[in-house]
Design a protein around this motif. Structure first.
Motif, PDB file in Angstrom:
ATOM      1  N   LEU A 194      -6.770   5.634  -2.917  1.00  0.00           N
ATOM      2  CA  LEU A 194      -7.372   4.493  -2.243  1.00  0.00           C
ATOM      3  C   LEU A 194      -6.358   3.766  -1.360  1.00  0.00           C
ATOM      4  N   ALA A 195      -5.163   3.578  -1.894  1.00  0.00           N
ATOM      5  CA  ALA A 195      -4.114   2.932  -1.106  1.00  0.00           C
ATOM      6  C   ALA A 195      -3.764   3.754   0.125  1.00  0.00           C
ATOM      7  N   GLN A 196      -3.743   5.077  -0.021  1.00  0.00           N
ATOM      8  CA  GLN A 196      -3.448   5.942   1.121  1.00  0.00           C
ATOM      9  C   GLN A 196      -4.539   5.846   2.187  1.00  0.00           C
ATOM     10  N   LEU A 197      -5.794   5.799   1.764  1.00  0.00           N
ATOM     11  CA  LEU A 197      -6.895   5.667   2.715  1.00  0.00           C
ATOM     12  C   LEU A 197      -6.814   4.343   3.466  1.00  0.00           C
ATOM     13  N   ARG A 198      -6.517   3.263   2.757  1.00  0.00           N
ATOM     14  CA  ARG A 198      -6.399   1.966   3.404  1.00  0.00           C
ATOM     15  C   ARG A 198      -5.251   1.942   4.400  1.00  0.00           C
ATOM     16  N   LEU A 199      -4.141   2.552   4.023  1.00  0.00           N
ATOM     17  CA  LEU A 199      -2.975   2.548   4.903  1.00  0.00           C
ATOM     18  C   LEU A 199      -3.248   3.333   6.187  1.00  0.00           C
ATOM     19  N   LEU A 207       0.830  -1.207   0.000  1.00  0.00           N
ATOM     20  CA  LEU A 207       0.000   0.000   0.000  1.00  0.00           C
ATOM     21  C   LEU A 207       0.863   1.256   0.000  1.00  0.00           C
ATOM     22  N   ARG A 208       1.941   1.229   0.761  1.00  0.00           N
ATOM     23  CA  ARG A 208       2.826   2.405   0.784  1.00  0.00           C
ATOM     24  C   ARG A 208       3.463   2.637  -0.587  1.00  0.00           C
ATOM     25  N   ALA A 209       3.822   1.555  -1.249  1.00  0.00           N
ATOM     26  CA  ALA A 209       4.407   1.700  -2.587  1.00  0.00           C
ATOM     27  C   ALA A 209       3.364   2.223  -3.581  1.00  0.00           C
ATOM     28  N   ARG A 210       2.123   1.755  -3.499  1.00  0.00           N
ATOM     29  CA  ARG A 210       1.083   2.253  -4.395  1.00  0.00           C
ATOM     30  C   ARG A 210       0.784   3.726  -4.156  1.00  0.00           C
ATOM     31  N   THR A 211       0.901   4.150  -2.913  1.00  0.00           N
ATOM     32  CA  THR A 211       0.635   5.555  -2.608  1.00  0.00           C
ATOM     33  C   THR A 211       1.559   6.469  -3.389  1.00  0.00           C
ATOM     34  N   ARG A 240     -11.640  -3.723  -2.943  1.00  0.00           N
ATOM     35  CA  ARG A 240     -12.351  -4.100  -4.171  1.00  0.00           C
ATOM     36  C   ARG A 240     -12.337  -2.977  -5.198  1.00  0.00           C
ATOM     37  N   LEU A 241     -12.374  -1.746  -4.734  1.00  0.00           N
ATOM     38  CA  LEU A 241     -12.396  -0.621  -5.669  1.00  0.00           C
ATOM     39  C   LEU A 241     -11.043  -0.388  -6.336  1.00  0.00           C
ATOM     40  N   GLU A 242      -9.989  -1.013  -5.837  1.00  0.00           N
ATOM     41  CA  GLU A 242      -8.676  -0.829  -6.468  1.00  0.00           C
ATOM     42  C   GLU A 242      -8.649  -1.370  -7.895  1.00  0.00           C
ATOM     43  N   ALA A 261       3.595   5.326  -6.108  1.00  0.00           N
ATOM     44  CA  ALA A 261       3.803   4.931  -7.506  1.00  0.00           C
ATOM     45  C   ALA A 261       2.575   5.139  -8.378  1.00  0.00           C
ATOM     46  N   LEU A 262       1.390   5.151  -7.791  1.00  0.00           N
ATOM     47  CA  LEU A 262       0.164   5.252  -8.581  1.00  0.00           C
ATOM     48  C   LEU A 262      -0.555   6.555  -8.256  1.00  0.00           C
ATOM     49  N   PRO A 263      -0.413   7.562  -9.074  1.00  0.00           N
ATOM     50  CA  PRO A 263      -1.135   8.814  -8.819  1.00  0.00           C
ATOM     51  C   PRO A 263      -2.609   8.656  -9.164  1.00  0.00           C
ATOM     52  N   GLY A 264      -3.404   9.573  -8.683  1.00  0.00           N
ATOM     53  CA  GLY A 264      -4.821   9.554  -9.008  1.00  0.00           C
ATOM     54  C   GLY A 264      -5.639   8.780  -7.993  1.00  0.00           C
TER      55      GLY A 264
END
Length: 242
Positions: free
Chosen positions: A64-69, A50-54, A115-117, A56-59
């Motif tokens: 979503l990854a930031q909210l989950r983390l 999740l930290r890496a997605r925060t 699921r929304l990811e 590496a993946l903008p938008g």
């Protein structure tokens, strides 16, 4: 003879049952340890992902990854704080019950975010983000409130205990200084009468009024016991001989 055989057989069965019970307990403890290790490892991998997605993946996907983390970090920290405090403070058991209810909402939201990811409709996902963010904020705010209240309660109890201990130590220190006592009553009256009769008479009267006390006998020192060790004591270095 038959009685002896029956007793031996009963003891054998008893020892066999105790051995089986101990084996089952040991296997269960080992299994719980393995499960706990696997759970911690899985959490670490998920948090790292999740930290890496925060970053590496903008938008919307990165948000979503930031909210989950943030959600997982807040709930896990609160759970650890309440469980650790409940072992010494029974009042936190009710807080743990409230946290379990809050944690159910957190798991529901975390599953929905996961699921929304994989949602292909990025525009629809962006429209849902404010509502998801607001739910996450409500859950984490409540969790943080419980956690900080538990921290402040533990700190207050520690301060109160330290204050009480300091007062007891002051009283004990005063009792140990038993030689600093008040002057015996009647000495001031003798001094006043002696002063009225004259310097020489005053000295004589004071000497007669003074009690003839034997010198205090100090109690024999007890044999020193083993010195307690504390976590902050430095271990002595081993001596080397040549």
């Amino acid at each position: 003879m038959e009685t002896v055989i029956a007793v031996v057989a009963l003891l054998f069965v008893l020892f066999l049952g105790l051995g089986a019970y101990a084996t089952v307990k040991a296997v269960g403890a080992a299994k719980r340890g393995v499960d706990r290790t696997l759970t911690q490892a899985r959490r670490t991998v998920e948090d790292t992902t999740l930290r890496a997605r925060t970053f590496a993946l903008p938008g919307p996907v990165g948000e979503l990854a930031q909210l989950r983390l943030r959600l997982r970090t807040s709930l896990r920290a609160t759970q650890e704080a309440l469980e650790a405090g409940a072992t010494e403070d029974a009042s936190l058991k009710e807080s743990l019950g409230l946290f379990e209810r809050l944690s159910a909402h957190g798991r529901q939201l975390d599953g929905e975010l996961r699921r929304l990811e994989s949602e292909p409709d990025r525009s629809g996902l962006a429209r849902r983000l404010p509502e998801l963010r607001e739910r996450m904020e409500r859950i984490t705010t409540s969790a943080d409130s419980l956690r900080w209240a538990a921290h402040e309660r533990a700190r207050r109890f520690s301060q109160d205990d330290l204050s009480t201990l300091s007062e007891q130590i002051d009283i004990e220190a005063g009792a140990l200084r038993h030689w600093t006592t008040e002057p015996a009553p009647g000495r001031d009256a003798v001094s006043a009468e002696s002063a009225a009769a004259g310097p020489t008479a005053g000295v004589a009267a004071a000497e007669e009024a003074a009690p003839r006390a034997d010198p205090p006998v100090r109690p024999a020192a007890a044999a020193p016991g083993p010195r307690p060790t504390y976590p902050w004591d430095k271990k002595p270095r081993p001596e080397t001989t040549t």
